[in-house]
Design a protein around this motif. Structure first.
Motif, mmCIF file in Angstrom:
data_model
loop_
_atom_site.group_PDB
_atom_site.id
_atom_site.type_symbol
_atom_site.label_atom_id
_atom_site.label_comp_id
_atom_site.label_asym_id
_atom_site.label_seq_id
_atom_site.Cartn_x
_atom_site.Cartn_y
_atom_site.Cartn_z
ATOM 1 N N VAL A 167 84.305 -16.855 28.943
ATOM 2 C CA VAL A 167 84.004 -18.125 28.276
ATOM 3 C C VAL A 167 84.889 -18.247 27.046
ATOM 4 C CG1 VAL A 167 81.581 -18.164 29.020
ATOM 5 C CG2 VAL A 167 82.176 -17.105 26.847
ATOM 6 N N ASP A 168 85.040 -19.485 26.555
ATOM 7 C CA ASP A 168 85.797 -19.605 25.304
ATOM 8 C C ASP A 168 84.827 -19.600 24.133
ATOM 9 O OD1 ASP A 168 84.851 -22.313 24.806
ATOM 10 O OD2 ASP A 168 86.286 -22.976 26.336
ATOM 11 N N ALA A 169 85.334 -19.328 22.955
ATOM 12 C CA ALA A 169 84.498 -19.173 21.761
ATOM 13 C C ALA A 169 83.727 -20.438 21.437
ATOM 14 C CB ALA A 169 85.383 -18.768 20.575
ATOM 15 N N GLU A 170 84.340 -21.586 21.690
ATOM 16 C CA GLU A 170 83.695 -22.854 21.373
ATOM 17 C C GLU A 170 82.460 -23.066 22.236
ATOM 18 O OE1 GLU A 170 84.718 -27.622 21.305
ATOM 19 O OE2 GLU A 170 86.383 -26.180 21.310
ATOM 20 N N LEU A 171 82.547 -22.717 23.529
ATOM 21 C CA LEU A 171 81.402 -22.860 24.437
ATOM 22 C C LEU A 171 80.267 -21.936 24.017
ATOM 23 C CD1 LEU A 171 80.048 -23.942 26.990
ATOM 24 C CD2 LEU A 171 81.237 -22.149 28.286
ATOM 25 N N ALA A 172 80.618 -20.706 23.659
ATOM 26 C CA ALA A 172 79.588 -19.744 23.221
ATOM 27 C C ALA A 172 78.854 -20.257 21.992
ATOM 28 C CB ALA A 172 80.227 -18.392 22.934
ATOM 29 N N SER A 173 79.628 -20.807 21.042
ATOM 30 C CA SER A 173 79.028 -21.347 19.821
ATOM 31 C C SER A 173 78.153 -22.555 20.134
ATOM 32 C CB SER A 173 80.136 -21.730 18.838
ATOM 33 O OG SER A 173 79.595 -22.321 17.689
ATOM 34 N N GLU A 174 78.601 -23.402 21.062
ATOM 35 C CA GLU A 174 77.850 -24.598 21.440
ATOM 36 C C GLU A 174 76.544 -24.231 22.144
ATOM 37 O OE1 GLU A 174 76.753 -28.449 21.694
ATOM 38 O OE2 GLU A 174 78.478 -27.646 20.586
ATOM 39 N N MET A 175 76.604 -23.211 22.999
ATOM 40 C CA MET A 175 75.404 -22.756 23.710
ATOM 41 C C MET A 175 74.357 -22.216 22.722
ATOM 42 S SD MET A 175 77.061 -20.842 27.040
ATOM 43 C CE MET A 175 75.483 -20.230 27.625
ATOM 44 N N ASP A 176 74.847 -21.479 21.729
ATOM 45 C CA ASP A 176 73.946 -20.928 20.722
ATOM 46 C C ASP A 176 73.288 -22.049 19.921
ATOM 47 O OD1 ASP A 176 72.743 -19.006 18.960
ATOM 48 O OD2 ASP A 176 74.287 -19.540 17.499
ATOM 49 N N LYS A 177 74.092 -23.022 19.523
ATOM 50 C CA LYS A 177 73.588 -24.152 18.743
ATOM 51 C C LYS A 177 72.579 -24.963 19.551
ATOM 52 C CE LYS A 177 75.186 -28.192 16.133
ATOM 53 N NZ LYS A 177 76.372 -29.010 15.770
ATOM 54 N N LYS A 178 72.891 -25.185 20.835
ATOM 55 C CA LYS A 178 72.016 -25.967 21.716
ATOM 56 C C LYS A 178 70.670 -25.270 21.907
ATOM 57 C CE LYS A 178 71.948 -28.150 26.286
ATOM 58 N NZ LYS A 178 72.699 -28.337 27.568
ATOM 59 N N PHE A 179 70.723 -23.952 22.053
ATOM 60 C CA PHE A 179 69.500 -23.186 22.272
ATOM 61 C C PHE A 179 68.616 -23.221 21.024
ATOM 62 C CE2 PHE A 179 67.267 -18.996 22.161
ATOM 63 C CZ PHE A 179 66.397 -19.248 23.210
ATOM 64 N N ARG A 180 69.223 -23.070 19.858
ATOM 65 C CA ARG A 180 68.462 -23.098 18.603
ATOM 66 C C ARG A 180 67.834 -24.477 18.372
ATOM 67 N NH1 ARG A 180 69.200 -18.748 15.223
ATOM 68 N NH2 ARG A 180 70.804 -17.253 15.899
ATOM 69 N N ASN A 181 68.591 -25.522 18.706
ATOM 70 C CA ASN A 181 68.060 -26.880 18.579
ATOM 71 C C ASN A 181 66.885 -27.113 19.518
ATOM 72 O OD1 ASN A 181 69.889 -27.597 16.596
ATOM 73 N ND2 ASN A 181 71.375 -28.455 18.042
ATOM 74 N N GLN A 182 67.005 -26.542 20.717
ATOM 75 C CA GLN A 182 65.932 -26.675 21.700
ATOM 76 C C GLN A 182 64.650 -25.992 21.192
ATOM 77 O OE1 GLN A 182 66.654 -24.709 25.436
ATOM 78 N NE2 GLN A 182 65.197 -25.988 26.545
#
Length: 544
Positions: free
Chosen positions: A109-124
């Motif tokens: 995966v690229d770093a941006e996707l990993a960061s986005e997944m983390d942010k999305k999960f925390r928001n959820q």
């Protein structure tokens, strides 16, 4: 999950073995050691363990080496005791960060996707938290809880009198026939042959049942009602005092036979197991089993009531307090052989004072029944009530074969449990009313007969808690003007004395017991005999 530190205890202080999973060697179970920071390795070990378990049906251990980010709670300061370790942990990336970095470096995966997944999960997570705060989620009853939701909480008036727990004569005959019949060609030892002969006479000739007969009749009557009956403890199949014999052995084939499994075709099987010598472990297991269904009669019997102190944690944390703390009912029955018979300090007392100290808010039943009919009705009452309560029974030892401890058949075909039993001799002009519970009643009656005393009544309190205040007051009123006495075998700082003072603060009562003692009983039979005679004589002495 191996966090390496137990509260503040380092692993090298906590055990002598190299690994925390070395206990697996006891059962020859395989062990998988894995780094908790390696998400893929952990996943692999979990899948392997599940496959192993499914294929071989055997235990397997995973030692996942981890750490605690904080102390043993979030406000604890772990650097008080492990400063070097927690300096390292403070700088150590968490497992998500380690796995994300690994995936990025590997090109998965690229770093941006990993960061986005983390942010999305925390928001959820935050969205769900906000949603729950604003609108409470409806509780969905789990399948295992459905039976419990059909019950209700108890009310004080539920304990004013017991429900009817009688059975038909046809049921008695059916269970009696099963209990006195062995398969063709089955060869039992001589003692069992005599037992079968005596039991048959009790059911079908004398029409009087002993303690063991009544207990087994209770189980059999529930089994044919399609109730689940389960019992465990040390020596329970035979009974510590060789009275129950729920299973008998063929001396030639070395095969066992359970009479209660052969009452009729469409019945439940009697689940009874001799357990290992761990009161704590077995009582805890049976408490959990009793949580599974309110329609099961689950019993645990101590070899001697004295040994229940090995399970005190289960009693304090769960049995006595679960309904108050967690609103969880439980109908577990504990049978604790109790009675002062000269067997010494380790084989005399089930520590009734401990249970009575815990008795409050209608949290449990504490009983000391003295008749076969009453133990029969008490056991059936456990699954007849519209609620459930743990039941502590101070069960007999010598009374199991006492000639006076029998109940006529008609006491099983009518009525229910008797919280208090009035003096059956109906004495006139009573000057002294002795209240007692358990075995001492028969000692008092025997001495009263020998002394030819006519002006003393002896009343049995069969259920100590919930305290049968109304029933007992009615009897006290009947013997108006009589001196009130509470007699017990136990020392004054043990047994029931403190509890009776708490339950009957307005009554003027003379208490008779052994002297206060650090040990429950003497170890010398002669001293026991002298002490017992002194208690009985004091109780039967009418004071001017």
């Amino acid at each position: 999950i191996n966090n390496q530190v137990g509260f503040t205890t380092d692993y090298d202080d906590a055990r002598t073995s190299i690994y925390c999973t070395d206990l697996a060697k006891i059962v020859d179970a395989p062990v998988l050691h894995v780094n908790g920071d390696d998400a893929e390795a952990v996943t692999f070990c979990c899948k392997l363990a599940v496959e192993y378990r499914q294929k071989f049906g055997k235990d397997i251990f995973i030692d996942m080496l981890c750490y605690r980010r904080h102390g043993h709670n979030e406000s604890d300061e772990p650097k008080f005791t492990q400063p070097k370790l927690y300096n390292i942990i403070a700088k150590h990336p968490n497992p998500r960060e380690i796995f994300s970095k690994k995936l990025v470096e590997r090109g998965d995966v690229d770093a941006e996707l990993a960061s986005e997944m983390d942010k999305k999960f925390r928001n959820q997570l935050q969205d769900r938290l906000n949603e729950v705060k604003q609108n409470k989620l409806p509780y969905k009853v789990q399948k295992i809880e459905e039976e419990w939701h059909k019950l209700r909480k108890s009310k004080p008036e539920d304990f004013d009198s017991s429900p009817s727990t009688s059975i038909e004569q046809s049921v008695i005959d059916k269970v009696g026939k099963a209990l006195t019949t062995l398969p063709a060609g089955f060869k039992a030892i001589k003692q069992i042959e005599k037992l079968m002969k005596d039991r048959k006479a009790s059911f079908f000739e004398n029409k009087e049942l002993s303690w063991a007969d009544a207990e087994l009749l209770a189980y059999g009557s529930l089994l044919i009602e399609n109730r689940f009956v389960r019992m465990s403890g040390q020596d329970v199949k035979r009974g510590t005092f060789s009275h129950r014999h729920a299973y008998v052995m063929d001396v030639n084939a070395n095969e066992n036979y359970c009479n209660l499994d052969h009452i009729q075709k469409d019945q439940r099987k009697f689940q009874i197991f001799n357990s290992l010598l761990s009161e704590f472990g077995v009582l805890g297991f049976e408490y959990g089993y009793a949580l599974a269904s309110p329609n099961a009669l689950v019993l645990w019997e101590a070899q001697f009531g004295d040994f229940v102190n090995g399970a005190q944690v289960m009693i304090d944390q769960f049995i006595a307090s679960a309904e108050s703390k967690w609103q969880r009912m439980n109908g577990l029955v504990m049978l604790l052989p109790h009675g002062y018979e000269g067997q010494g300090p380790e084989h005399s007392s089930a520590k009734p004072e401990r249970f009575l100290q815990l008795a409050a808010e209608y949290n449990m039943v504490v009983a000391n029944p003295t008749t076969p009919a009453n133990i029969f009705h008490l056991l059936r009452r456990q699954v007849t009530w519209e609620f459930r309560k743990p039941c502590i029974v101070f069960s007999p030892k010598s009374l199991l074969r006492h000639p006076s401890v029998v109940s006529p058949i008609n006491e099983f075909t009518k009525g229910g449990f008797k919280e208090v039993i009035d003096d059956p001799t109906s004495p006139k002009s009573v000057k002294r009313l002795i209240m007692c519970t358990g075995k001492i009643y028969y000692d008092l009656v025997e001495a009263r007969q020998k002394k030819k005393i006519k002006d003393i009544a002896i009343v049995r309190v069969e259920q100590l808690y919930p305290f049968p205040e109304k029933q007992l007051n009615a009897i006290i009123k009947k013997y108006k003007g009589a001196q009130l006495v509470w007699a017990q075998e136990e020392p004054s700082n043990m047994g029931y004395q403190s509890f009776i003072i708490r339950m009957m603060p307005e009554q003027k009562i003379e208490f008779i017991s052994r002297k206060a003692s650090a040990s429950p009983a003497t170890g010398y039979a002669k001293v026991h005999k002298v002490e017992q005679e002194k208690i009985i004589n004091q109780a039967l002495e009418v004071k001017a």
